[in-house]
Enzyme design. Structure first.
Site, PDB file in Angstrom:
ATOM      1  N   LYS A   9       0.834  -1.207   0.000  1.00 33.59           N
ATOM      2  CA  LYS A   9       0.000   0.000   0.000  1.00 33.59           C
ATOM      3  C   LYS A   9       0.877   1.269   0.000  1.00 33.59           C
ATOM      4  CE  LYS A   9      -3.774  -2.369   2.421  1.00 33.59           C
ATOM      5  NZ  LYS A   9      -4.716  -2.303   3.565  1.00 33.59           N
ATOM      6  N   PHE A  57     -15.373   3.528   7.648  1.00 31.71           N
ATOM      7  CA  PHE A  57     -14.025   3.944   7.253  1.00 31.71           C
ATOM      8  C   PHE A  57     -13.797   3.904   5.734  1.00 31.71           C
ATOM      9  CE2 PHE A  57     -13.872  -0.590   8.402  1.00 31.71           C
ATOM     10  CZ  PHE A  57     -13.343  -1.152   7.232  1.00 31.71           C
ATOM     11  N   ARG A  85      -1.317 -14.876   3.193  1.00 30.03           N
ATOM     12  CA  ARG A  85      -2.099 -14.246   4.270  1.00 30.03           C
ATOM     13  C   ARG A  85      -1.424 -14.472   5.623  1.00 30.03           C
ATOM     14  NH1 ARG A  85      -6.625 -10.888   3.688  1.00 30.03           N
ATOM     15  NH2 ARG A  85      -7.640 -11.975   5.395  1.00 30.03           N
ATOM     16  N   THR A  91      -5.111  -8.192  10.276  1.00 32.05           N
ATOM     17  CA  THR A  91      -5.428  -6.863   9.729  1.00 32.05           C
ATOM     18  C   THR A  91      -4.931  -5.744  10.641  1.00 32.05           C
ATOM     19  OG1 THR A  91      -7.398  -7.747   8.660  1.00 32.05           O
ATOM     20  CG2 THR A  91      -7.328  -5.367   8.958  1.00 32.05           C
ATOM     21  N   ARG A 102       2.934  -7.298   8.659  1.00 35.81           N
ATOM     22  CA  ARG A 102       2.291  -6.231   9.438  1.00 35.81           C
ATOM     23  C   ARG A 102       2.832  -6.183  10.863  1.00 35.81           C
ATOM     24  NH1 ARG A 102      -3.636  -7.717   7.098  1.00 35.81           N
ATOM     25  NH2 ARG A 102      -3.673  -6.312   5.305  1.00 35.81           N
ATOM     26  N   ASN A 112      -1.866  -0.340   7.071  1.00 38.61           N
ATOM     27  CA  ASN A 112      -1.296  -1.627   7.477  1.00 38.61           C
ATOM     28  C   ASN A 112      -0.425  -2.265   6.397  1.00 38.61           C
ATOM     29  OD1 ASN A 112      -3.313  -2.395   5.776  1.00 38.61           O
ATOM     30  ND2 ASN A 112      -4.392  -3.730   7.221  1.00 38.61           N
ATOM     31  N   GLU A 126      -9.194 -10.018  -8.179  1.00 38.82           N
ATOM     32  CA  GLU A 126      -8.236  -8.930  -7.983  1.00 38.82           C
ATOM     33  C   GLU A 126      -7.113  -8.985  -9.016  1.00 38.82           C
ATOM     34  OE1 GLU A 126      -7.357  -9.380  -3.787  1.00 38.82           O
ATOM     35  OE2 GLU A 126      -9.337  -8.612  -3.230  1.00 38.82           O
TER      36      GLU A 126
HETATM   37  P1  CMP Z   1      -7.156  -4.775   3.722  1.00 35.93           P
HETATM   38  O1  CMP Z   1      -6.735  -6.170   4.010  1.00 35.93           O
HETATM   39  O2  CMP Z   1      -6.518  -4.095   2.562  1.00 35.93           O
HETATM   40  O3  CMP Z   1      -8.753  -4.736   3.516  1.00 35.93           O
HETATM   41  C1  CMP Z   1      -9.589  -3.700   3.953  1.00 35.93           C
HETATM   42  C2  CMP Z   1      -8.852  -2.636   4.678  1.00 35.93           C
HETATM   43  O4  CMP Z   1      -9.648  -1.771   5.453  1.00 35.93           O
HETATM   44  C3  CMP Z   1      -7.927  -3.277   5.677  1.00 35.93           C
HETATM   45  O5  CMP Z   1      -6.875  -3.900   5.024  1.00 35.93           O
HETATM   46  C4  CMP Z   1      -7.568  -2.084   6.577  1.00 35.93           C
HETATM   47  O6  CMP Z   1      -6.449  -1.368   6.096  1.00 35.93           O
HETATM   48  C5  CMP Z   1      -8.797  -1.217   6.440  1.00 35.93           C
HETATM   49  N1  CMP Z   1      -9.511  -1.170   7.712  1.00 35.93           N
HETATM   50  C6  CMP Z   1     -10.095  -2.201   8.342  1.00 35.93           C
HETATM   51  N2  CMP Z   1     -10.669  -1.766   9.479  1.00 35.93           N
HETATM   52  C7  CMP Z   1     -10.438  -0.434   9.550  1.00 35.93           C
HETATM   53  C8  CMP Z   1     -10.785   0.583  10.493  1.00 35.93           C
HETATM   54  N3  CMP Z   1     -11.484   0.302  11.601  1.00 35.93           N
HETATM   55  N4  CMP Z   1     -10.385   1.852  10.228  1.00 35.93           N
HETATM   56  C9  CMP Z   1      -9.700   2.142   9.108  1.00 35.93           C
HETATM   57  N5  CMP Z   1      -9.328   1.217   8.179  1.00 35.93           N
HETATM   58  C10 CMP Z   1      -9.697  -0.052   8.413  1.00 35.93           C
END
Ligand code: CMP
Length: 143
Positions: A9, A57, A85, A91, A102, A112, A126
């Site tokens: 990212k 979000f 993963r 996450t 991460r 992240n 994707e």
């Molecule tokens: P990703 O695996 O790319 O998929 C969805 C993304 O949403 C996740 O990683 C996080 O970066 C983001 N995300 C998930 N929960 C939150 C949150 N509470 N606030 C902001 N970003 C979030």
């Protein structure tokens, strides 16, 4: 052979972590079938994260992911979807185990570092969303 989509990212690219992250997957033994630095359009971001459209979000997520270049990759190898993963970690980086990407490089859920497809359906979707067929190469011969 199984393939997955992984993307460093904008926070990871800005911090100069793209090559270190790519290296982890290559060292593990996965083959790189495609890789490119690109800035996601708003349209692409909204499609990619469509499942989160109703989340509070969502706006912040789209702004962040379009805020600078991402480094998109297609990786191939046995069990690569689940294994990538595992290598990426939870996450929330504060819940991700040390030794995961991460866990090692991030502290904020909203920044992240990396995305990885969570299922074979997501991986198919994707990969097609980010790469044209002629941007992917045949798997190189490995050991
Ligand atoms: P990703 O695996 O790319 O998929 C969805 C993304 O949403 C996740 O990683 C996080 O970066 C983001 N995300 C998930 N929960 C939150 C949150 N509470 N606030 C902001 N970003 C979030």
């Amino acid at each position: 052979m199984e393939q997955t989509f992984v993307m460093v990212k904008p926070d990871g690219v800005r911090r100069g972590l793209a090559s270190a992250i790519m290296n982890r997957f290559e060292q593990k033994g996965y083959a790189l079938r495609g890789a490119k630095l690109m800035t996601m359009s708003r349209d692409l971001a909204e499609t990619h994260y469509g499942e989160h459209k109703e989340r509070p979000f969502f706006g912040e997520l789209v702004s962040f992911i379009t805020s600078g270049p991402v480094f998109a990759m297609v990786l191939e190898g046995e069990g690569v979807i689940a294994e990538a993963r595992k290598m990426i970690g939870a996450t929330d980086p504060l819940e991700a185990a040390p030794g995961t990407i991460r866990g090692d490089y991030a502290i904020k859920k909203s920044e992240n570092i990396i995305h990885g497809s969570d299922s074979s359906e997501s991986a198919d979707r994707e990969i097609k969303l980010f790469f044209a067929a002629d941007e992917l190469v045949e798997a190189p011969q490995t050991i």
